[in-house]
Write a protein that holds these residues in place. Structure first.
Motif, mmCIF file in Angstrom:
data_model
loop_
_atom_site.group_PDB
_atom_site.id
_atom_site.type_symbol
_atom_site.label_atom_id
_atom_site.label_comp_id
_atom_site.label_asym_id
_atom_site.label_seq_id
_atom_site.Cartn_x
_atom_site.Cartn_y
_atom_site.Cartn_z
ATOM 1 N N ILE A 127 -4.246 9.301 13.509
ATOM 2 C CA ILE A 127 -5.427 9.141 12.662
ATOM 3 C C ILE A 127 -4.961 8.557 11.333
ATOM 4 N N ASN A 159 -5.663 -3.266 2.916
ATOM 5 C CA ASN A 159 -4.648 -2.828 1.957
ATOM 6 C C ASN A 159 -3.476 -3.784 1.967
ATOM 7 N N SER A 215 -7.891 -2.059 8.306
ATOM 8 C CA SER A 215 -7.810 -0.819 9.095
ATOM 9 C C SER A 215 -9.197 -0.203 9.171
ATOM 10 N N GLY A 216 -9.317 0.883 9.948
ATOM 11 C CA GLY A 216 -10.600 1.585 10.052
ATOM 12 C C GLY A 216 -11.377 1.170 11.292
ATOM 13 N N MET A 275 -11.185 -1.103 5.629
ATOM 14 C CA MET A 275 -10.619 -1.421 4.323
ATOM 15 C C MET A 275 -9.418 -2.348 4.521
ATOM 16 N N ASN A 303 8.717 6.957 9.268
ATOM 17 C CA ASN A 303 8.415 5.531 9.424
ATOM 18 C C ASN A 303 9.455 4.760 8.610
ATOM 19 N N ALA A 336 -1.316 8.900 10.726
ATOM 20 C CA ALA A 336 -0.666 7.585 10.679
ATOM 21 C C ALA A 336 0.087 7.336 9.368
ATOM 22 N N ILE A 347 -1.980 0.243 17.127
ATOM 23 C CA ILE A 347 -1.555 -0.943 16.423
ATOM 24 C C ILE A 347 -1.365 -0.683 14.911
ATOM 25 N N LYS A 398 5.002 8.064 5.227
ATOM 26 C CA LYS A 398 4.955 6.741 4.594
ATOM 27 C C LYS A 398 6.289 6.036 4.886
ATOM 28 N N ALA A 399 6.268 4.699 4.906
ATOM 29 C CA ALA A 399 7.500 3.950 5.181
ATOM 30 C C ALA A 399 8.605 4.346 4.199
ATOM 31 N N ILE A 457 -0.319 -2.592 0.188
ATOM 32 C CA ILE A 457 0.423 -1.675 -0.687
ATOM 33 C C ILE A 457 1.821 -2.222 -0.932
ATOM 34 N N GLY A 465 -8.544 2.774 13.801
ATOM 35 C CA GLY A 465 -9.975 3.059 13.731
ATOM 36 C C GLY A 465 -10.437 4.349 14.359
ATOM 37 N N GLY A 513 1.438 6.007 5.990
ATOM 38 C CA GLY A 513 0.806 5.394 4.826
ATOM 39 C C GLY A 513 -0.553 5.978 4.494
ATOM 40 N N THR A 514 -1.036 6.877 5.339
ATOM 41 C CA THR A 514 -2.358 7.458 5.080
ATOM 42 C C THR A 514 -2.260 8.967 4.880
HETATM 43 C C1 LIG Z 1 -3.125 2.460 2.724
HETATM 44 C C2 LIG Z 1 -2.369 2.223 3.990
HETATM 45 C C3 LIG Z 1 -0.968 2.235 3.976
HETATM 46 C C4 LIG Z 1 -0.236 2.014 5.152
HETATM 47 N N1 LIG Z 1 1.135 2.066 5.119
HETATM 48 C C5 LIG Z 1 1.845 1.917 6.288
HETATM 49 C C6 LIG Z 1 3.273 2.029 6.299
HETATM 50 O O1 LIG Z 1 3.921 2.310 5.288
HETATM 51 N N2 LIG Z 1 3.929 1.841 7.501
HETATM 52 C C7 LIG Z 1 3.248 1.563 8.663
HETATM 53 O O2 LIG Z 1 3.875 1.396 9.721
HETATM 54 N N3 LIG Z 1 1.894 1.483 8.672
HETATM 55 C C8 LIG Z 1 1.183 1.643 7.534
HETATM 56 N N4 LIG Z 1 -0.193 1.569 7.551
HETATM 57 C C9 LIG Z 1 -0.886 1.285 8.829
HETATM 58 C C10 LIG Z 1 -1.428 2.566 9.473
HETATM 59 O O3 LIG Z 1 -0.390 3.471 9.774
HETATM 60 C C11 LIG Z 1 -2.235 2.242 10.757
HETATM 61 O O4 LIG Z 1 -1.391 1.558 11.671
HETATM 62 C C12 LIG Z 1 -3.446 1.359 10.488
HETATM 63 O O5 LIG Z 1 -4.085 1.730 9.273
HETATM 64 C C13 LIG Z 1 -4.489 1.462 11.631
HETATM 65 O O6 LIG Z 1 -4.972 2.766 11.799
HETATM 66 P P1 LIG Z 1 -6.363 3.292 11.126
HETATM 67 O O7 LIG Z 1 -7.400 2.258 11.431
HETATM 68 O O8 LIG Z 1 -6.622 4.618 11.776
HETATM 69 O O9 LIG Z 1 -6.103 3.411 9.654
HETATM 70 C C14 LIG Z 1 -0.939 1.780 6.378
HETATM 71 C C15 LIG Z 1 -2.338 1.769 6.380
HETATM 72 C C16 LIG Z 1 -3.059 1.991 5.230
HETATM 73 C C17 LIG Z 1 -4.574 1.994 5.282
#
Ligand SMILES: Cc1cc2nc3c(=O)[nH]c(=O)nc-3n(C[C@H](O)[C@H](O)[C@H](O)COP(=O)(O)O)c2cc1C
Length: 302
Positions: free
Chosen positions: A264, A68, A216-217, A66, A99, A19, A191, A44-45, A70, A244, A21-22
């Motif tokens: 992920i 965030n 997230s998570g 967590m 992204n 995913a 999402i 990352k975006a 950012i 998550g 940003g991660t």
């Molecule tokens: C530290 C961090 C930075 C993120 N940066 C972006 C981003 O730049 N663009 C975006 O569309 N989503 C971003 N996300 C969202 C994730 O891509 C993802 O949609 C969200 O964390 C849910 O998935 P997860 O629970 O598996 O982390 C970011 C999430 C985290 C935790």
């Protein structure tokens, strides 16, 4: 077994992605795992201009997740072309999806115009959770009219797959998903993070500088699964599920809800090998349950 996923006219070798940003732009993780085994990497975006992001602290842990904020820190599209593309060009087999974020339609389309000729860019994921400065700060992703218009503008610019990334922070996510489909999107991912807040009761202050941020998570998995279920019943383009996913069982839940692929995110911070483990688990589940392709998951839940 056929694990491939078709979006527009392109094929991902398998349904497991990382995913936005991660996973940065893949380079750091490339030292830890074999990127060529992944189905996709979502970068990352990338925005038109470089962004410092929000002041610290911008990350905090919560029970089962967590938060965030950012603030889309990135080097801007020129920095992306100069510093990130050379590494992305070396990635084999795995779809590199950029992204894209912006505060006006022009900002989104400029990024796409500047990178569309890069062969290693497989497609785009459009982050529509950013506030539209021209419309008084209302996030693009909460207004179906703006979403349809933005999707159409982006569609005019590129023949590569366009995936619109939906925010769960709306009354009815299916209305926004429908606007994406009408606008010409090839898929939606759902999402993005869920709005959250944590307060330090000793300091009597929010735990992050921006006060609220994106949760997230594992805490948000049921929100993501419900979104994928409802959206996949409403539209006919592929739905990419995330939120998550920590292990293969979580991924299977998303496929049963209607996802054609998954991502992920937060789990990468805990164990960078999660995407590879998830892929192995999906294969075992498919063998044990005699499923031959990802769409076979979709017939179980009405
Ligand atoms: C530290 C961090 C930075 C993120 N940066 C972006 C981003 O730049 N663009 C975006 O569309 N989503 C971003 N996300 C969202 C994730 O891509 C993802 O949609 C969200 O964390 C849910 O998935 P997860 O629970 O598996 O982390 C970011 C999430 C985290 C935790």
């Amino acid at each position: 077994m056929d694990l491939s996923v078709k979006i527009r006219d392109k094929i991902m070798q398998n349904p497991v992605g990382t995913a936005s940003g991660t996973f940065g732009f893949g380079e750091e993780y490339g030292e830890l795992i074999d990127l060529s085994q992944l189905g996709s990497i979502y970068t990352k975006a990338v925005t038109v201009l470089p962004r410092e992001g929000n002041p610290l602290p911008r990350l905090t842990e919560t029970p089962y997740g967590m938060i965030n904020s950012i603030g889309l820190a990135n080097t801007g599209v020129k920095g992306f072309l100069e510093n990130k593309v050379p590494f992305l060009n070396t990635i084999k087999n795995c779809a590199v999806i950029v992204n894209v974020a912006g505060s006006t339609e022009d900002e989104y389309t400029k990024v796409i115009d500047m990178i569309d000729s890069v062969d290693s860019v497989w497609g785009y994921e459009i982050n529509i959770s950013c506030p539209n400065v021209k419309c008084g700060g209302l996030a693009f992703g909460t207004d179906p009219v703006q979403v349809e218009r933005l999707t159409k503008e982006i569609r005019k610019r590129t023949n590569k797959p366009v995936i619109m990334k939906l925010t769960p922070n709306v009354t009815d996510i299916t209305t926004v998903a429908t606007a994406c489909e009408i606008g010409g999107a090839d898929a939606v991912s759902c999402i993005n993070t869920v709005m959250g807040m944590k307060i330090d009761i000793n300091k009597k202050k929010p735990a992050i500088y921006q006060k609220t941020g994106g949760l997230s998570g594992p805490a948000i998995k049921p929100v993501g699964v419900a979104a994928v279920y409802r959206v996949s019943k409403k539209i006919s383009i592929p739905v990419i599920g995330l939120g998550g996913i920590m292990n293969w069982e979580d991924a299977v839940e998303y496929f049963l809800a209607g996802a054609s692929a998954i991502q992920i995110g937060t789990a990468n911070f805990i164990d960078p090998n999660t995407p590879i483990d998830v892929l192995d688990g999906i294969k075992r589940y498919m063998t044990n349950n005699k499923l031959e392709k990802i769409s076979d998951f979709h017939s179980f839940i009405e």
